[in-house]
Write a protein that holds these residues in place. Structure first.
Motif, mmCIF file in Angstrom:
data_model
loop_
_atom_site.group_PDB
_atom_site.id
_atom_site.type_symbol
_atom_site.label_atom_id
_atom_site.label_comp_id
_atom_site.label_asym_id
_atom_site.label_seq_id
_atom_site.Cartn_x
_atom_site.Cartn_y
_atom_site.Cartn_z
ATOM 1 N N GLN A 16 -34.283 8.643 9.560
ATOM 2 C CA GLN A 16 -33.467 9.418 8.797
ATOM 3 C C GLN A 16 -32.395 10.271 9.386
ATOM 4 N N ILE A 17 -32.681 10.918 10.505
ATOM 5 C CA ILE A 17 -31.944 11.739 11.383
ATOM 6 C C ILE A 17 -30.721 10.559 11.962
ATOM 7 N N LEU A 21 -27.017 11.779 11.338
ATOM 8 C CA LEU A 21 -25.951 11.822 12.463
ATOM 9 C C LEU A 21 -24.738 10.841 12.302
ATOM 10 N N ALA A 22 -25.099 9.635 11.745
ATOM 11 C CA ALA A 22 -24.030 8.586 11.807
ATOM 12 C C ALA A 22 -22.874 9.093 10.937
ATOM 13 N N ASP A 23 -23.236 9.816 9.801
ATOM 14 C CA ASP A 23 -22.056 10.489 8.960
ATOM 15 C C ASP A 23 -21.661 11.723 9.426
ATOM 16 N N TYR A 24 -22.008 12.380 10.254
ATOM 17 C CA TYR A 24 -21.729 13.756 10.636
ATOM 18 C C TYR A 24 -20.259 13.262 11.294
ATOM 19 N N PRO A 25 -19.394 14.352 10.952
ATOM 20 C CA PRO A 25 -19.559 15.778 10.200
ATOM 21 C C PRO A 25 -19.345 15.806 8.873
ATOM 22 N N HIS A 26 -19.391 14.669 8.251
ATOM 23 C CA HIS A 26 -19.261 14.566 6.696
ATOM 24 C C HIS A 26 -20.636 14.230 6.202
ATOM 25 N N VAL A 27 -21.616 15.460 6.169
ATOM 26 C CA VAL A 27 -22.628 15.578 5.587
ATOM 27 C C VAL A 27 -23.107 16.933 4.743
ATOM 28 N N SER A 28 -23.674 16.704 3.945
ATOM 29 C CA SER A 28 -23.871 17.889 3.120
ATOM 30 C C SER A 28 -24.704 19.301 3.852
ATOM 31 N N ASN A 29 -24.518 20.373 3.340
ATOM 32 C CA ASN A 29 -25.066 21.624 3.918
ATOM 33 C C ASN A 29 -26.752 21.399 3.990
ATOM 34 N N GLU A 30 -27.239 20.796 2.962
ATOM 35 C CA GLU A 30 -28.575 20.456 2.965
ATOM 36 C C GLU A 30 -28.950 19.531 4.130
ATOM 37 N N SER A 31 -28.120 18.400 4.281
ATOM 38 C CA SER A 31 -28.443 17.465 5.165
ATOM 39 C C SER A 31 -28.395 18.109 6.824
ATOM 40 N N LEU A 32 -27.118 18.845 6.842
ATOM 41 C CA LEU A 32 -26.891 19.734 8.110
ATOM 42 C C LEU A 32 -27.985 20.660 8.305
ATOM 43 N N GLY A 33 -28.689 21.365 7.597
ATOM 44 C CA GLY A 33 -29.723 22.320 7.706
ATOM 45 C C GLY A 33 -31.026 21.443 8.186
ATOM 46 N N LEU A 35 -30.871 18.602 9.803
ATOM 47 C CA LEU A 35 -30.619 18.129 11.300
ATOM 48 C C LEU A 35 -30.825 19.142 12.107
ATOM 49 N N ILE A 36 -30.540 20.192 11.917
ATOM 50 C CA ILE A 36 -30.682 21.588 12.774
ATOM 51 C C ILE A 36 -32.171 22.026 12.915
ATOM 52 N N HIS A 37 -32.697 21.722 11.791
ATOM 53 C CA HIS A 37 -34.167 22.167 11.810
ATOM 54 C C HIS A 37 -34.926 20.889 12.448
ATOM 55 N N TRP A 38 -34.658 20.084 12.407
ATOM 56 C CA TRP A 38 -35.440 18.808 13.218
ATOM 57 C C TRP A 38 -35.228 18.868 14.624
ATOM 58 N N PHE A 64 -21.999 16.871 17.011
ATOM 59 C CA PHE A 64 -23.159 17.697 16.386
ATOM 60 C C PHE A 64 -23.859 18.875 17.504
ATOM 61 N N ARG A 65 -24.328 18.119 18.593
ATOM 62 C CA ARG A 65 -25.098 18.921 19.628
ATOM 63 C C ARG A 65 -23.864 20.164 20.021
ATOM 64 N N ALA A 66 -22.732 19.727 20.171
ATOM 65 C CA ALA A 66 -21.766 20.593 20.792
ATOM 66 C C ALA A 66 -21.376 22.034 19.598
ATOM 67 N N ASP A 67 -21.532 21.355 18.368
ATOM 68 C CA ASP A 67 -21.242 22.440 17.256
ATOM 69 C C ASP A 67 -22.276 23.086 16.897
ATOM 70 N N HIS A 68 -23.651 22.644 16.959
ATOM 71 C CA HIS A 68 -24.730 23.161 16.530
ATOM 72 C C HIS A 68 -25.909 23.574 17.589
ATOM 73 N N ILE A 69 -26.296 22.855 18.389
ATOM 74 C CA ILE A 69 -27.015 23.081 19.187
ATOM 75 C C ILE A 69 -27.264 23.753 20.308
ATOM 76 N N ASP A 70 -26.012 23.282 21.285
ATOM 77 C CA ASP A 70 -25.944 23.749 22.483
ATOM 78 C C ASP A 70 -24.858 24.918 22.661
ATOM 79 N N ARG A 71 -24.524 25.676 21.386
ATOM 80 C CA ARG A 71 -23.851 26.635 21.265
ATOM 81 C C ARG A 71 -24.591 27.791 21.808
ATOM 82 N N MET A 72 -23.940 28.908 22.526
ATOM 83 C CA MET A 72 -24.663 29.933 22.897
ATOM 84 C C MET A 72 -24.572 30.981 21.723
ATOM 85 N N THR A 73 -25.438 31.506 21.361
ATOM 86 C CA THR A 73 -25.698 32.405 19.998
ATOM 87 C C THR A 73 -25.608 33.809 20.716
#
Length: 99
Positions: A16-17, A21-33, A35-38, A64-73
């Motif tokens: 499912q993930i 990811l194959a559709d990223y960046p054209h995913v819904s906000n729910e799907s993006l959430g 992905l990030i949670h997973w 996706f990793r560069a946009d949401h996971i690997d960023r310094m918050t």
């Protein structure tokens, strides 16, 4: 639930993930959430490695990793500053104690 059922459920979730990811960046906000949670809460190192090695989704995965996971918050920066302050205070205390 047996181990084979567990591993089948994990594999199904990973598929499912991959599809999302194959559709990223054209995913819904729910799907993006989802992905990030997973990535942050559910994925094992093996799951992430299997996704990273999948050439079919490599570009979307890296983006996706560069946009949401690997960023310094801001939270990451604050943790770093707190650690540096604690180390600095420890060094000052040691210097004060010795001198």
């Amino acid at each position: 639930m047996s181990n084979s059922q567990d591993s089948a459920a994990v594999a199904a979730r990973r598929m499912q993930i991959e599809a999302a990811l194959a559709d990223y960046p054209h995913v819904s906000n729910e799907s993006l959430g989802g992905l990030i949670h997973w990535f942050r809460k559910e994925a094992s190192a093996l799951d992430v490695a299997m996704l990273a090695s999948n050439e079919a989704i490599a570009e979307s995965y890296n983006r996706f990793r560069a946009d949401h996971i690997d960023r310094m918050t801001l939270q990451d920066v604050m943790k770093g500053l707190a650690f540096a302050a604690a180390v600095g205070l420890a060094v000052c205390f040691i210097i004060w104690w010795v001198v």
